[in-house]
Design an enzyme around this catalytic site. Structure first.
Site, PDB file in Angstrom:
ATOM      1  N   SER A   1       0.901  -1.212  -0.012  1.00  0.00           N
ATOM      2  CA  SER A   1      -0.033   0.269   0.031  1.00  0.00           C
ATOM      3  C   SER A   1       0.905   1.227   0.083  1.00  0.00           C
ATOM      4  O   SER A   1       2.101   1.108   0.119  1.00  0.00           O
ATOM      5  CB  SER A   1      -0.705  -0.096   1.485  1.00  0.00           C
ATOM      6  OG  SER A   1       0.011   0.094   2.385  1.00  0.00           O
ATOM      7  N   LYS A   2       0.312   2.545  -0.340  1.00  0.00           N
ATOM      8  CA  LYS A   2       0.979   3.536  -0.250  1.00  0.00           C
ATOM      9  C   LYS A   2       1.671   3.922   1.088  1.00  0.00           C
ATOM     10  O   LYS A   2       2.547   4.331   1.158  1.00  0.00           O
ATOM     11  CB  LYS A   2       0.181   4.712  -0.671  1.00  0.00           C
ATOM     12  CG  LYS A   2       0.630   6.193  -0.592  1.00  0.00           C
ATOM     13  CD  LYS A   2       0.112   7.217  -1.259  1.00  0.00           C
ATOM     14  CE  LYS A   2       0.639   8.597  -1.147  1.00  0.00           C
ATOM     15  NZ  LYS A   2       1.154   8.806  -0.019  1.00  0.00           N
ATOM     16  N   ARG A   3       0.912   3.508   2.391  1.00  0.00           N
ATOM     17  CA  ARG A   3       1.625   3.581   3.496  1.00  0.00           C
ATOM     18  C   ARG A   3       2.648   2.674   3.681  1.00  0.00           C
ATOM     19  O   ARG A   3       3.429   3.416   4.229  1.00  0.00           O
ATOM     20  CB  ARG A   3       0.581   3.235   4.425  1.00  0.00           C
ATOM     21  CG  ARG A   3      -0.224   4.307   5.422  1.00  0.00           C
ATOM     22  CD  ARG A   3      -1.280   3.877   6.343  1.00  0.00           C
ATOM     23  NE  ARG A   3      -2.438   3.375   5.320  1.00  0.00           N
ATOM     24  CZ  ARG A   3      -2.958   2.216   5.733  1.00  0.00           C
ATOM     25  NH1 ARG A   3      -2.604   1.310   6.376  1.00  0.00           N
ATOM     26  NH2 ARG A   3      -3.872   1.994   4.715  1.00  0.00           N
TER      27      ARG A   3
END
Ligand code: GLU
Length: 505
Positions: free
Chosen positions: A262-264
């Protein structure tokens, strides 16, 4: 279908920046098309207007331009199957929705969102399907003239696909083999909404793949659950003989731990998940991109190509042409591919070593200008050539390693360990004699210096190189001394030597 020309497509929805997983999907489509002498279509799936993000389409096009992934036809290119933006194909979809309605393979439903929510709240696992459609407000439960009247009065409706229960639906997937699901678990998917006069993803996707003569659908694993419905739709239209073959690619997984990338993860561990920097038009947030972070596009392509596939040999450095030759869709893994971003750094380092200095120089030049230094680009290029083998991951890492090429050391101080170790009693005098030798050379190129200084050092029994480095650099870093001195030129070299002698004594 065996003798049809290979045609594949990449069909993003413009809902934001292209995720790195989408880039891999496009890359695999590109490799597959090229190795089969086929064609790659670029289609924009923008039928969900609520999720449209301005600038996303342009961003996606620019990403592929940067990466060297070329499309043969589609948005921004044109071609015989246009328009390629789904929002411009309403009339086409309407015709196919009508056809399913006429043939009794789909039906009109008037249930409002509130009614549907009430049913869902009242019944655990409520699903709009063969077991429930008879108790809903639709054209199967209403007289035809009432349906007509409601539509003519402008009442909102949807068109649902009538899934016949109790049948095993087979999806023949190139990567996963025979994937089987019973049609009873599927719901009567919405194919069209009168509210915006647009089809949903499922209908538009099938109709376009058919009309655009797509032979292979290569896409992310997240679309696998839609595939049985797509198979049923192909059949409902009578297109089963030209149905594309499916290949659902493995997920990209977090670099550490479980779950999908994910972007996180990127924010947490410090790597981009987007090809280009993205400026969110709503929030103003800026997300890093591979391009702006200093990656070479070839390195990104090579890195991504090996996430979910490998050539079965030890070879890891593969050009686009190598990839086109070796890629094998059938050998992609089913299991998710760990996103090893550290490996991405390694690829960039290797590609920096393989890339022409002339292509690398502009980036260092930009950093030099930020530091107030203007040099002819040819000299910047020469520095890149001398310094890139220092095993850097990014060109920007060169600046702290090579500032002395462009500006003289500010201070000479024995606080520096290298200076202390190499500047002794008598060093100043040795440097004076070396300076005199250099001043008297006919030519100041690398070879002339090397011949004269090596001979002089041998004859005198001295090793002047480290102290000479102190003079020109101020500390213990930098390339070969002859290359450095030749780059600086005679005047600058002698000036730096004089200054070191004056200060260090
Ligand atoms: N529009 C879908 C997406 O955004 C395409 C899925 C497909 O390739 O069928 O990924």
């Amino acid at each position: 279908m065996t003798d049809r020309k290979v045609r594949v497509r990449f069909a993003p929805s413009p809902t934001g920046p292209l995720h790195i997983g989408g880039v891999r999907t496009a890359l695999y489509n590109y490799l597959f098309a090229r190795q089969h002498g086929g064609e790659l279509v670029f289609r924009i799936e923008d039928t969900d207007s609520s999720r449209f993000v301005p600038g996303a389409e342009e961003y996606i096009i620019e990403s592929f331009r940067w990466l060297g992934i070329r499309f043969d036809e589609g948005v921004g290119i044109g071609g015989p199957h246009g328009p390629y933006r789904q929002s411009e194909r309403r009339d086409i979809y309407r015709r196919y929705v009508e056809r399913l309605l006429d043939e009794g393979k789909a039906y009109v439903a008037f249930d409002t969102p509130e009614e549907l929510n009430a049913r869902r709240a009242a019944e655990a696992n409520f699903q709009y399907d063969a077991t429930t459609r008879g108790s809903m407000r639709n054209s199967l439960t209403m007289p035809a003239d009432e349906v007509r009247r409601r539509i003519d009065a402008g009442e909102q409706y949807v068109v649902r696909f009538k899934v016949e229960p109790g049948e095993d639906v087979h999806v023949d997937d190139i990567i996963r083999g025979d994937v089987k699901i019973n049609s009873s678990v599927l719901d009567d998917k919405v194919l069209y909404k009168s509210a915006d006069d647009l089809p949903t993803y499922h209908l538009a996707n099938i109709v376009d793949d058919h009309l655009m003569e797509i032979t292979h659908v290569i896409r992310g694993e997240e679309w696998l659950p839609s595939a049985p419905l797509h198979v049923l739709l192909y059949r409902a239209f009578g297109w089963q003989d030209t149905m594309p073959r499916f290949a659902h690619l493995p997920l990209l997984l977090k670099p550490d731990g479980k779950g999908k990338l994910s972007k996180r993860d990127g924010d947490r561990l410090g790597f981009p998940v987007f090809p280009l920097e993205w400026h969110d038009p709503k929030t103003g947030d800026v997300s890093p991109g591979y391009r702006e972070s200093g990656y070479l596009p070839e390195a990104v392509v090579n890195f991504l190509a090996l996430l979910g596939w490998n050539p079965g040999t030890e070879q890891e450095l593969l050009s686009m042409d190598d990839l086109v030759r070796l890629f094998d869709l059938a050998k992609c893994s089913k299991a998710g591919a760990r996103f090893d971003y550290v490996k991405g750094l390694w690829f960039n380092k290797e590609y920096i070593l393989m890339t022409d200095n002339a292509r690398l120089a502009p980036e260092l030049d930009r950093i030099l200008r930020q530091n107030g230094i203007e040099e002819p680009i040819g000299r910047v290029e020469a520095v890149v050539g001398m310094m890139k083998m220092k095993k850097i991951n990014f060109i920007r890492e060169l600046w702290p390693l090579c500032d002395f090429f462009f500006r003289a050391p500010e201070t000479y101080s024995t606080d520096d360990k290298f200076v202390r170790k190499n500047w002794k009693e008598g060093t100043a005098d040795e440097m004076r004699r070396l300076a005199a030798l250099l001043a008297g050379l006919d030519r100041f190129d690398v070879e002339s210096q090397r011949a004269a200084v090596d001979a002089w050092a041998e004859e005198q029994g001295v090793r002047p190189w480290n102290a000479w480095r102190v003079c020109l650099v101020g500390t213990g870093k930098g390339p070969d001394m002859y290359e450095l001195a030749a780059f600086l030129g005679r005047e600058e070299s002698l000036a730096r030597m004089q200054r070191a002698i004056d200060i260090l004594g």
